[in-house]
Each structure stands twice: as C-alpha cells, then as structure tokens.
Design a protein around this motif. Structure first.
Motif, PDB file in Angstrom:
ATOM      1  N   VAL A  33       0.853  -1.190   0.000  1.00 10.46           N
ATOM      2  CA  VAL A  33       0.000   0.000   0.000  1.00 10.46           C
ATOM      3  C   VAL A  33       0.892   1.244   0.000  1.00 10.46           C
ATOM      4  O   VAL A  33       1.602   1.516   0.969  1.00 10.46           O
ATOM      5  CB  VAL A  33      -0.925   0.032   1.238  1.00 10.46           C
ATOM      6  N   ASP A  34       0.853   1.996  -1.093  1.00 11.21           N
ATOM      7  CA  ASP A  34       1.661   3.213  -1.210  1.00 11.21           C
ATOM      8  C   ASP A  34       0.849   4.410  -0.732  1.00 11.21           C
ATOM      9  O   ASP A  34      -0.119   4.818  -1.366  1.00 11.21           O
ATOM     10  CB  ASP A  34       2.103   3.413  -2.658  1.00 11.21           C
ATOM     11  N   LEU A  35       1.251   4.985   0.399  1.00 12.13           N
ATOM     12  CA  LEU A  35       0.585   6.148   0.965  1.00 12.13           C
ATOM     13  C   LEU A  35       1.179   7.458   0.448  1.00 12.13           C
ATOM     14  O   LEU A  35       0.692   8.534   0.776  1.00 12.13           O
ATOM     15  CB  LEU A  35       0.702   6.123   2.496  1.00 12.13           C
ATOM     16  N   SER A  36       2.227   7.348  -0.356  1.00 13.59           N
ATOM     17  CA  SER A  36       2.918   8.521  -0.893  1.00 13.59           C
ATOM     18  C   SER A  36       2.138   9.112  -2.064  1.00 13.59           C
ATOM     19  O   SER A  36       1.233   8.484  -2.613  1.00 13.59           O
ATOM     20  CB  SER A  36       4.311   8.130  -1.394  1.00 13.59           C
ATOM     21  N   THR A  37       2.534  10.328  -2.448  1.00 12.93           N
ATOM     22  CA  THR A  37       2.056  10.889  -3.710  1.00 12.93           C
ATOM     23  C   THR A  37       3.104  10.534  -4.752  1.00 12.93           C
ATOM     24  O   THR A  37       4.235  11.022  -4.694  1.00 12.93           O
ATOM     25  CB  THR A  37       1.876  12.412  -3.614  1.00 12.93           C
ATOM     26  N   SER A  38       2.743   9.666  -5.680  1.00 14.21           N
ATOM     27  CA  SER A  38       3.701   9.101  -6.629  1.00 14.21           C
ATOM     28  C   SER A  38       3.214   9.287  -8.062  1.00 14.21           C
ATOM     29  O   SER A  38       2.009   9.400  -8.304  1.00 14.21           O
ATOM     30  CB  SER A  38       3.889   7.601  -6.346  1.00 14.21           C
ATOM     31  N   PRO A  39       4.130   9.298  -9.029  1.00 12.04           N
ATOM     32  CA  PRO A  39       3.740   9.473 -10.435  1.00 12.04           C
ATOM     33  C   PRO A  39       2.787   8.369 -10.897  1.00 12.04           C
ATOM     34  O   PRO A  39       2.939   7.208 -10.504  1.00 12.04           O
ATOM     35  CB  PRO A  39       5.068   9.394 -11.196  1.00 12.04           C
ATOM     36  N   LEU A  40       1.829   8.759 -11.726  1.00 11.33           N
ATOM     37  CA  LEU A  40       0.836   7.803 -12.216  1.00 11.33           C
ATOM     38  C   LEU A  40       1.487   6.653 -12.981  1.00 11.33           C
ATOM     39  O   LEU A  40       1.160   5.484 -12.760  1.00 11.33           O
ATOM     40  CB  LEU A  40      -0.176   8.523 -13.107  1.00 11.33           C
ATOM     41  N   LYS A  41       2.410   6.960 -13.883  1.00  6.77           N
ATOM     42  CA  LYS A  41       3.062   5.905 -14.670  1.00  6.77           C
ATOM     43  C   LYS A  41       3.786   4.912 -13.774  1.00  6.77           C
ATOM     44  O   LYS A  41       3.672   3.689 -13.948  1.00  6.77           O
ATOM     45  CB  LYS A  41       4.060   6.527 -15.656  1.00  6.77           C
ATOM     46  N   LEU A  42       4.545   5.424 -12.802  1.00 12.24           N
ATOM     47  CA  LEU A  42       5.294   4.554 -11.901  1.00 12.24           C
ATOM     48  C   LEU A  42       4.344   3.682 -11.092  1.00 12.24           C
ATOM     49  O   LEU A  42       4.597   2.482 -10.894  1.00 12.24           O
ATOM     50  CB  LEU A  42       6.166   5.386 -10.968  1.00 12.24           C
ATOM     51  N   GLY A  92       1.904  -3.577 -11.801  1.00 12.97           N
ATOM     52  CA  GLY A  92       2.013  -4.686 -12.743  1.00 12.97           C
ATOM     53  C   GLY A  92       3.121  -5.660 -12.380  1.00 12.97           C
ATOM     54  O   GLY A  92       2.946  -6.886 -12.483  1.00 12.97           O
ATOM     55  N   VAL A  93       4.253  -5.131 -11.932  1.00 13.93           N
ATOM     56  CA  VAL A  93       5.375  -5.988 -11.563  1.00 13.93           C
ATOM     57  C   VAL A  93       5.059  -6.785 -10.297  1.00 13.93           C
ATOM     58  O   VAL A  93       5.373  -7.974 -10.200  1.00 13.93           O
ATOM     59  CB  VAL A  93       6.663  -5.153 -11.365  1.00 13.93           C
ATOM     60  N   PHE A  94       4.439  -6.141  -9.328  1.00  9.99           N
ATOM     61  CA  PHE A  94       4.051  -6.861  -8.116  1.00  9.99           C
ATOM     62  C   PHE A  94       3.004  -7.934  -8.436  1.00  9.99           C
ATOM     63  O   PHE A  94       3.050  -9.043  -7.908  1.00  9.99           O
ATOM     64  CB  PHE A  94       3.507  -5.894  -7.054  1.00  9.99           C
ATOM     65  N   ALA A  95       2.071  -7.597  -9.331  1.00 12.02           N
ATOM     66  CA  ALA A  95       1.028  -8.550  -9.702  1.00 12.02           C
ATOM     67  C   ALA A  95       1.636  -9.798 -10.338  1.00 12.02           C
ATOM     68  O   ALA A  95       1.156 -10.921 -10.125  1.00 12.02           O
ATOM     69  CB  ALA A  95       0.032  -7.900 -10.661  1.00 12.02           C
ATOM     70  N   ALA A  96       2.716  -9.618 -11.106  1.00  7.06           N
ATOM     71  CA  ALA A  96       3.380 -10.752 -11.743  1.00  7.06           C
ATOM     72  C   ALA A  96       3.971 -11.717 -10.717  1.00  7.06           C
ATOM     73  O   ALA A  96       4.195 -12.890 -11.008  1.00  7.06           O
ATOM     74  CB  ALA A  96       4.471 -10.247 -12.683  1.00  7.06           C
ATOM     75  N   LYS A  97       4.203 -11.208  -9.511  1.00  8.43           N
ATOM     76  CA  LYS A  97       4.733 -12.052  -8.442  1.00  8.43           C
ATOM     77  C   LYS A  97       3.630 -12.497  -7.472  1.00  8.43           C
ATOM     78  O   LYS A  97       3.901 -13.089  -6.437  1.00  8.43           O
ATOM     79  CB  LYS A  97       5.830 -11.304  -7.677  1.00  8.43           C
ATOM     80  N   GLY A  98       2.374 -12.163  -7.835  1.00  8.91           N
ATOM     81  CA  GLY A  98       1.239 -12.592  -7.037  1.00  8.91           C
ATOM     82  C   GLY A  98       0.835 -11.641  -5.939  1.00  8.91           C
ATOM     83  O   GLY A  98      -0.115 -11.911  -5.192  1.00  8.91           O
ATOM     84  N   ALA A  99       1.529 -10.519  -5.812  1.00  6.63           N
ATOM     85  CA  ALA A  99       1.225  -9.558  -4.748  1.00  6.63           C
ATOM     86  C   ALA A  99       0.238  -8.501  -5.228  1.00  6.63           C
ATOM     87  O   ALA A  99       0.245  -8.101  -6.391  1.00  6.63           O
ATOM     88  CB  ALA A  99       2.508  -8.892  -4.265  1.00  6.63           C
ATOM     89  N   ASP A 100      -0.613  -8.058  -4.318  1.00  5.79           N
ATOM     90  CA  ASP A 100      -1.563  -6.981  -4.625  1.00  5.79           C
ATOM     91  C   ASP A 100      -0.932  -5.631  -4.330  1.00  5.79           C
ATOM     92  O   ASP A 100      -0.039  -5.512  -3.481  1.00  5.79           O
ATOM     93  CB  ASP A 100      -2.827  -7.141  -3.781  1.00  5.79           C
ATOM     94  N   TYR A 101      -1.418  -4.598  -5.017  1.00  3.39           N
ATOM     95  CA  TYR A 101      -0.869  -3.249  -4.878  1.00  3.39           C
ATOM     96  C   TYR A 101      -2.024  -2.262  -4.822  1.00  3.39           C
ATOM     97  O   TYR A 101      -3.024  -2.418  -5.521  1.00  3.39           O
ATOM     98  CB  TYR A 101       0.034  -2.932  -6.067  1.00  3.39           C
ATOM     99  N   ALA A 102      -1.874  -1.248  -3.992  1.00  4.83           N
ATOM    100  CA  ALA A 102      -2.875  -0.184  -3.914  1.00  4.83           C
ATOM    101  C   ALA A 102      -2.169   1.153  -3.781  1.00  4.83           C
ATOM    102  O   ALA A 102      -1.178   1.268  -3.053  1.00  4.83           O
ATOM    103  CB  ALA A 102      -3.802  -0.398  -2.723  1.00  4.83           C
ATOM    104  N   ASP A 103      -2.642   2.156  -4.515  1.00  8.53           N
ATOM    105  CA  ASP A 103      -2.144   3.514  -4.306  1.00  8.53           C
ATOM    106  C   ASP A 103      -3.163   4.221  -3.412  1.00  8.53           C
ATOM    107  O   ASP A 103      -4.353   4.262  -3.707  1.00  8.53           O
ATOM    108  CB  ASP A 103      -1.933   4.259  -5.628  1.00  8.53           C
ATOM    109  N   ALA A 104      -2.669   4.765  -2.303  1.00 11.18           N
ATOM    110  CA  ALA A 104      -3.548   5.376  -1.306  1.00 11.18           C
ATOM    111  C   ALA A 104      -2.918   6.649  -0.757  1.00 11.18           C
ATOM    112  O   ALA A 104      -2.625   6.753   0.443  1.00 11.18           O
ATOM    113  CB  ALA A 104      -3.823   4.379  -0.183  1.00 11.18           C
TER     114      ALA A 104
END
Length: 297
Positions: free
Chosen positions: A95-104, A110-122
């Motif tokens: 879970v990324d709580l930072s303000t981060s670039p949309l592309k990144l 996508g890279v985390f998903a390839a390893k089976g991990a979930d990702y959320a921008d928050a």
C-alpha cells in the motif's frame, strides 16, 4: 482489531510516523518498521512497533505500507537489492501512501502482480495535525477486493477513505487536488498583493472574500492561516514537495496532450520560491515571490 497478520511500515517522516503510531495502537498487531532516521524508529518502538532494521526485513510482512517523499524514493525501495520486489509473494499487499507518479504507480502494480502480490495507491491528504489526530483523507486506487481488505487499516489514521477506482486513480485524485489548490492559492496571493498595494490589508480582504462566492477551503486554511498570517514554517508541506506534486500533474497533462497553463504557472512560482531559499518552507510562501520579495522574515 485482531488476527494473525503482520504489518510493515517504511518511511517514518512528518506524516509516516503518526500514521504508523495509529496503526500500532489500533490494530494491536505486529508492526515491523524501518526508516533511515533513528529518532522516529525509537519513538515508535516505545509505542510497541518492532524495528526491522531494513527494507528486506519489513518485506516479510503480509501488508506493507510505504510513505516516501517522492516517486524516486518509492522506486528505489521497491527495486533495489533486498527491496520489496525481491521479496514479493502471493497473498502480500503493498500500500503506497505517498504521492507518486501515475506511470510509476501502474508499472509497479504490474510488476508486483506478476509475483502474485496486490498493490494499492492510497495517497494521503490534509496536514501533519490531521495525521496526528487520525483524521487524514485518503484516495484509493485498487481492486474492490483489495480495497475492502485495506480500508479498515486505512481508517486507523484517516476519517475519510474514498475508493476512486482501479490502480492509479488514487494518485490522479491526489495530484489533481493539489494542482487545483495551488491554482486557488496563487489567485489568493495575487489578490492579497494587489490589495496591499492599493492600501487594503490581506486580513480585511480575506474576511470580505469569505462572505462571498470566492470563499473556499483554500481561503479559510492556506489563505487566513498562512498568507494573511505571514506564517510559512518548515516541517509543514513544503515548497519543494508541492512542486513535485504539480510536476506530476504536468506530466499527466503532457501525456494527455493538454496544455495546463495554470499548473505551469504554479510550478514556475514554486520553482522561483525554492531558488529564493524557501524550498523547505510551507508552500504558500509563494506570496513573497508574487510580491517581489526574496528575503525570509
């Protein structure tokens, strides 16, 4: 909140430390922490957190929260040797709580998903005081399933949690929110400078504006509390941090083929303020640039 999940928190700065403290105190779960600065780590260990000592050690947690100053920092802790991607696994949530670039954000998801991990921008919004009080606002980009799992955790330190859509939409909301706020405050600063030159005080002007159609959250907070009060402290949301966020908005505009003129103006004022020595000050200090002043006071 009970269970057997372990949590991790990387980045214990101005916002990260109070958010992590709420997580420790309200979940009563094992929280592994890491930061390059030893002081917030020590304070949180006293509150019940566990000093993991490295990103790799925090990466063992089931749910890892990240609070970084920029996309560059986020990319580093994910991709470096011993970073989060190296240890990513099925069933894990980042879970990324930072303000981060949309592309990144979308690339990392996508890279985390390839390893089976979930990702959320928050990305979080509001002030350090709101972080201390547990009343932040968070815009979330995630699948409905991931959102349902992380929402109770986010509410440990936020009073408003909004599911904005799929991956990246949380960042879109946060970045464009800040773009709009900069535009509003720029107009307020220009109005204050013009009024002062014409013989009217900023306080009187803002009092009158607050009773009409120019009233806004920006006026009542950034306007009265910073521009009119001439208060631009450090260790609040800085000029350099806001410039970063507006630059992310400009990147999005460029990708869309849109000429974001107001955002470009805001970015130029923030750049000038930083060059004038105000980079670490609360960002409404841009009023000094508009007034033609380059001296701190």
């Amino acid at each position: 909140m009970t269970g057997t999940s372990t949590f991790g928190f990387i980045g214990l700065g101005v916002m990260g430390e109070p958010m992590c403290r709420h997580l420790v105190q309200k979940t009563k779960q094992k929280v592994l922490i890491h930061d390059l600065n030893a002081e917030p780590v020590a304070r949180l260990v006293q509150a019940g957190a566990i000093d993991a000592g490295s990103v790799a050690a925090v990466a063992k947690a089931d749910t890892v929260f990240i609070s970084m100053p920029s996309g560059e920092h986020l990319k580093k802790i994910c991709e470096m040797p011993g970073g989060l991607l190296e240890s990513a696994r099925a069933g894990q949530t980042i879970v990324d709580l930072s303000t981060s670039p949309l592309k990144l954000t979308r690339e990392l998801a996508g890279v985390f998903a390839a390893k089976g991990a979930d990702y959320a921008d928050a990305p979080v919004a509001r002030t350090r005081a709101a972080a201390e009080a547990g009343t932040l606002a968070i815009s979330v980009g995630a699948t409905p399933d991931v959102f349902s799992r992380i929402e109770p955790l986010l509410r440990c330190f936020a009073s408003d949690v909004t599911h904005c859509g799929d991956i990246g939409t949380g960042q879109i909301v946060k970045i464009l929110n800040n773009m709009v706020v900069v535009g509003t405050v720029t107009a307020l600063c220009e109005a204050a400078a013009i009024a002062n030159a014409a013989g009217m005080s900023t306080q009187t002007l803002f009092d009158a504006l607050s009773k009409g159609s120019a009233d806004s959250f920006a006026l009542r907070n950034h306007g009265f509390k910073a521009v009119a009060a001439r208060e631009f402290p450090e260790r609040v949301f800085s000029t350099d941090y806001m410039h970063k966020d507006v630059s992310y908005a400009l990147d999005m505009a460029k990708d869309a083929g849109i000429e974001a003129r107001e955002a470009a103006l805001g970015a130029s004022l923030l750049t000038e303020a930083s060059r004038a020595g105000f980079g670490a000050n609360y960002w409404p200090v841009i009023v000094r640039i508009i007034e033609g002043s380059s001296k701190k006071s």
